[in-house]
Design an enzyme around this catalytic site. Structure first.
Site, short mmCIF file in Angstrom:
data_model
loop_
_atom_site.label_atom_id
_atom_site.label_comp_id
_atom_site.label_asym_id
_atom_site.label_seq_id
_atom_site.Cartn_x
_atom_site.Cartn_y
_atom_site.Cartn_z
N LYS A 72 -7.06 -0.83 11.74
CA LYS A 72 -6.46 -1.17 10.45
C LYS A 72 -5.23 -0.29 10.21
CE LYS A 72 -5.80 -1.22 5.81
NZ LYS A 72 -4.91 -0.35 5.04
N ASP A 110 4.51 -14.78 11.31
CA ASP A 110 3.16 -15.23 10.98
C ASP A 110 2.18 -14.06 11.20
OD1 ASP A 110 0.62 -16.34 10.99
OD2 ASP A 110 1.17 -18.06 12.23
N HIS A 163 -2.41 10.80 0.70
CA HIS A 163 -2.54 9.43 0.25
C HIS A 163 -2.64 9.38 -1.27
CE1 HIS A 163 -4.23 5.35 0.06
NE2 HIS A 163 -3.66 5.19 1.25
N GLU A 176 0.83 -1.21 0.00
CA GLU A 176 0.00 0.00 0.00
C GLU A 176 0.86 1.26 0.00
OE1 GLU A 176 -3.03 -0.04 3.04
OE2 GLU A 176 -3.42 2.10 2.80
P1 NDP Z 1 9.59 -23.75 15.34
O1 NDP Z 1 8.80 -25.01 15.24
O2 NDP Z 1 10.56 -23.47 14.25
O3 NDP Z 1 10.32 -23.79 16.77
C1 NDP Z 1 11.25 -22.85 17.16
C2 NDP Z 1 12.66 -23.34 16.90
O4 NDP Z 1 13.58 -22.35 17.29
C3 NDP Z 1 12.99 -24.58 17.68
O5 NDP Z 1 13.52 -25.50 16.77
C4 NDP Z 1 14.05 -24.13 18.66
O6 NDP Z 1 15.03 -25.07 18.82
C5 NDP Z 1 14.67 -22.97 17.95
N1 NDP Z 1 15.33 -21.98 18.81
C6 NDP Z 1 16.62 -21.56 18.63
N2 NDP Z 1 16.92 -20.60 19.51
C7 NDP Z 1 15.83 -20.39 20.27
C8 NDP Z 1 15.53 -19.48 21.33
N3 NDP Z 1 16.42 -18.60 21.79
N4 NDP Z 1 14.28 -19.49 21.86
C9 NDP Z 1 13.36 -20.36 21.39
N5 NDP Z 1 13.59 -21.25 20.40
C10 NDP Z 1 14.81 -21.27 19.82
O7 NDP Z 1 8.66 -22.50 15.41
P2 NDP Z 1 7.56 -22.05 16.45
O8 NDP Z 1 7.27 -23.07 17.49
O9 NDP Z 1 7.98 -20.71 16.91
O10 NDP Z 1 6.27 -21.94 15.53
C11 NDP Z 1 6.19 -20.91 14.57
C12 NDP Z 1 5.59 -21.46 13.30
O11 NDP Z 1 4.34 -22.09 13.58
C13 NDP Z 1 5.28 -20.38 12.31
O12 NDP Z 1 5.76 -20.79 11.05
C14 NDP Z 1 3.76 -20.29 12.31
O13 NDP Z 1 3.27 -19.84 11.08
C15 NDP Z 1 3.39 -21.73 12.59
N6 NDP Z 1 2.06 -22.00 13.14
C16 NDP Z 1 1.18 -21.02 13.50
C17 NDP Z 1 -0.07 -21.32 14.00
C18 NDP Z 1 -1.00 -20.22 14.42
O14 NDP Z 1 -2.16 -20.51 14.75
N7 NDP Z 1 -0.61 -18.96 14.45
C19 NDP Z 1 -0.51 -22.71 14.11
C20 NDP Z 1 0.52 -23.67 13.78
C21 NDP Z 1 1.75 -23.32 13.29
P3 NDP Z 1 14.84 -26.34 19.77
O15 NDP Z 1 13.98 -27.28 19.02
O16 NDP Z 1 16.22 -26.81 19.97
O17 NDP Z 1 14.20 -25.84 21.03
#
Ligand code: NDP
Length: 477
Positions: A307, A323, A421, A121
């Site tokens: 918005k 996300d 705008h 936008e």
């Molecule tokens: P991930 O599944 O990628 O988990 C986070 C990763 O970051 C883990 O592998 C973790 O490692 C690693 N990590 C590294 N450093 C850190 C740190 N300092 N703190 C925390 N974690 C660390 O992602 P999320 O669980 O964050 O989920 C996000 C995704 O889920 C997005 O793509 C989103 O779109 C999607 N999603 C969204 C939904 C919604 O309703 N909004 C529903 C379902 C999915 P380790 O494994 O070693 O801990």
């Protein structure tokens, strides 16, 4: 092309030299700023530079290497290969591009940020930068963030006695928290993990209907957005919870109403920073306050008010590979938390007669996990932001949201939003009419001067230019 992948600049502007060393590195900034620290977000006249000159300017200010520059030159989404995209989502046929610009002038908690914003936008980036400059005059944004607690919901259906079930579950709190932690050992090692268990009765059991409970598992996700993490936690304890409740496990998934992960941002804008050619600072301030009251009293207005906030919020959420659907869902659910849809930000007369803005909203973003590290463009954006943690990023995003809101309210309370705008919108209209290169600016200017930014008018202007160039070509000129 030069070494380092940078194109030679064909034109310096207003005598500014394109200064490069023999390795393709840049030795001199295009813009002489009084503030020269690397992190400073004030880059006056940045908008007047060509895209190539902006790259040079950035390289001079930030620690960008040739690979970073190549990503910028190829287009942010160009940095995402089809192969990588194909591994991210399903049925891939290509990638999709959007503009990436820089929000300038941002100062949050005494730190400067150059803010990458991805948005289609017109005027969103300019408006946020402009408002951030006014806020900067009042010392910048001050923000704080809750700990990164996400809520995983476990639904339990067919509960014979909801009161007994609540007691049973809460009595096993320690056991259940340990089971949650056991599902996410690496997060626990990083300092995160289970923080609490709450039980809510959605339908009390009766002789007509069995009860339905929902158990909230509160999990500290550190720097991750956390959706996948908390979904794993919910899966791991769902059966045990159902057993304790005497029912069956139902859904096991996060709630996007992340009201344990709020950010709050405040700004104070001095009157002199609000003043325009036609309106005094007091008049603008009072107009913004009245606009805020309108949104507080009317959900129809609140929706548009919010918005405007999401214009800035989403642009940064998207640029960082986060996300945005989750952030959007959380924002609007929070806006309606007491049963009535309300503005996420309100404006009042603050100390010393300054305009005071306050925003509070859930902010579910990560700086690790998800796409934030998988997308090369998102990785570069994190670098431009100075590799913030999730809380810091959330506070910055909310500040951009508050700046966007200020800018819209200020325009609405004064000249009306259309003037500024439409002059930016005119460029899109010119392109839709077939203009390219220098003609875009020329046609857009004519449209703005006419005060008639319609496609029909742009097509007529283009027809005139085409006729003129055809005539010149026929005359051999
Ligand atoms: P991930 O599944 O990628 O988990 C986070 C990763 O970051 C883990 O592998 C973790 O490692 C690693 N990590 C590294 N450093 C850190 C740190 N300092 N703190 C925390 N974690 C660390 O992602 P999320 O669980 O964050 O989920 C996000 C995704 O889920 C997005 O793509 C989103 O779109 C999607 N999603 C969204 C939904 C919604 O309703 N909004 C529903 C379902 C999915 P380790 O494994 O070693 O801990």
């Amino acid at each position: 092309m030069e070494a380092g992948g940078l194109r030679v600049l064909r034109r310096g502007r207003r005598g500014r030299a394109a200064a490069r060393d023999g390795r393709g590195g840049v030795t001199q900034s295009f813009i002489q700023s009084k503030e020269t620290t690397m992190s400073v977000s004030r880059i006056p006249r940045f908008y007047k530079l060509s895209v190539e000159e902006r790259h040079v300017e950035l390289r001079g200010r930030l620690d960008l290497d040739d690979d970073d520059l190549r990503i910028l030159e190829s287009g942010w989404h160009g940095s995402l290969s089809i192969d990588a995209a194909n591994n991210m989502v399903e049925n891939v046929i290509s990638t999709h591009a959007l503009p990436l610009g820089l929000g300038l002038n941002f100062r949050v908690n005494d730190r400067d940020y150059i803010v990458p914003m991805c948005v289609e936008e017109p005027s969103v980036i300019a408006a946020a930068s402009n408002a951030a400059k006014s806020v900067r005059d009042g010392g910048g944004f001050t923000a704080d963030a809750d700990p990164p607690i996400m809520i995983a919901q476990v639904q339990i259906v067919g509960v014979p006695d909801t009161n007994v079930a609540c007691v049973e579950i809460l009595a096993r709190r320690a056991e259940l928290m340990a089971a949650c932690d056991a599902a996410i050992p690496s997060l626990v090692r990083r300092g995160g993990g289970a923080r609490g268990i709450e039980v809510r009765t959605l339908v009390a059991s009766s002789e007509h209907e069995p009860g339905m409970l929902v158990v909230h598992l509160l999990v500290d996700c550190q720097d991750a957005m956390g959706a996948n993490m908390v979904n794993t936690v919910a899966e791991s304890v769902a059966r045990r919870l159902a057993e304790l409740a005497g029912g069956e496990p139902g859904l096991r998934i996060l709630s996007n109403l992340a009201d344990r992960r709020l950010v709050r941002v405040r700004c104070l804008v001095p009157l002199h920073a609000l003043e325009t050619k036609n309106f005094s600072g007091e008049r603008v301030r009072d107009g913004v306050v009245a606009a805020s009251r309108f949104a507080e009293l009317d959900p129809y207005r609140a929706a548009t008010h919010n918005k405007g906030i999401m214009n800035g919020v989403d642009a940064v959420v998207l640029a960082t590979g986060n996300d945005w659907r989750g952030v959007e869902a959380g924002a609007h659910a929070y806006a309606a938390r007491d049963g009535r849809y309300r503005p996420l930000a309100i404006w009042r007369v603050g100390p010393g007669g300054m305009l005071q803005g306050d925003l509070e909203m859930p902010m579910v973003v990560g700086t690790v996990g998800g796409t934030t590290r998988a997308h090369p463009g998102a990785r570069l954006v994190m670098k431009l932001l100075g590799h913030p943690g999730a809380a810091e990023l959330g506070m910055l995003i909310a500040s951009v949201g508050l700046a966007s809101n200020l800018s819209a309210l200020r325009a609405l309370a004064c000249e009306g939003i259309q003037r500024g705008h439409m002059s930016l919108h005119a460029r899109s209209v010119a392109m839709n009419a077939g203009a390219s290169g220098a003609l875009v600016e020329q046609v857009a200017r004519e449209l703005s001067e006419l005060g008639d930014v319609r496609l029909e008018r742009a097509v007529a202007i283009m027809a005139r230019y085409t006729a003129t160039s055809d005539a010149l070509a026929d005359a051999g000129e």
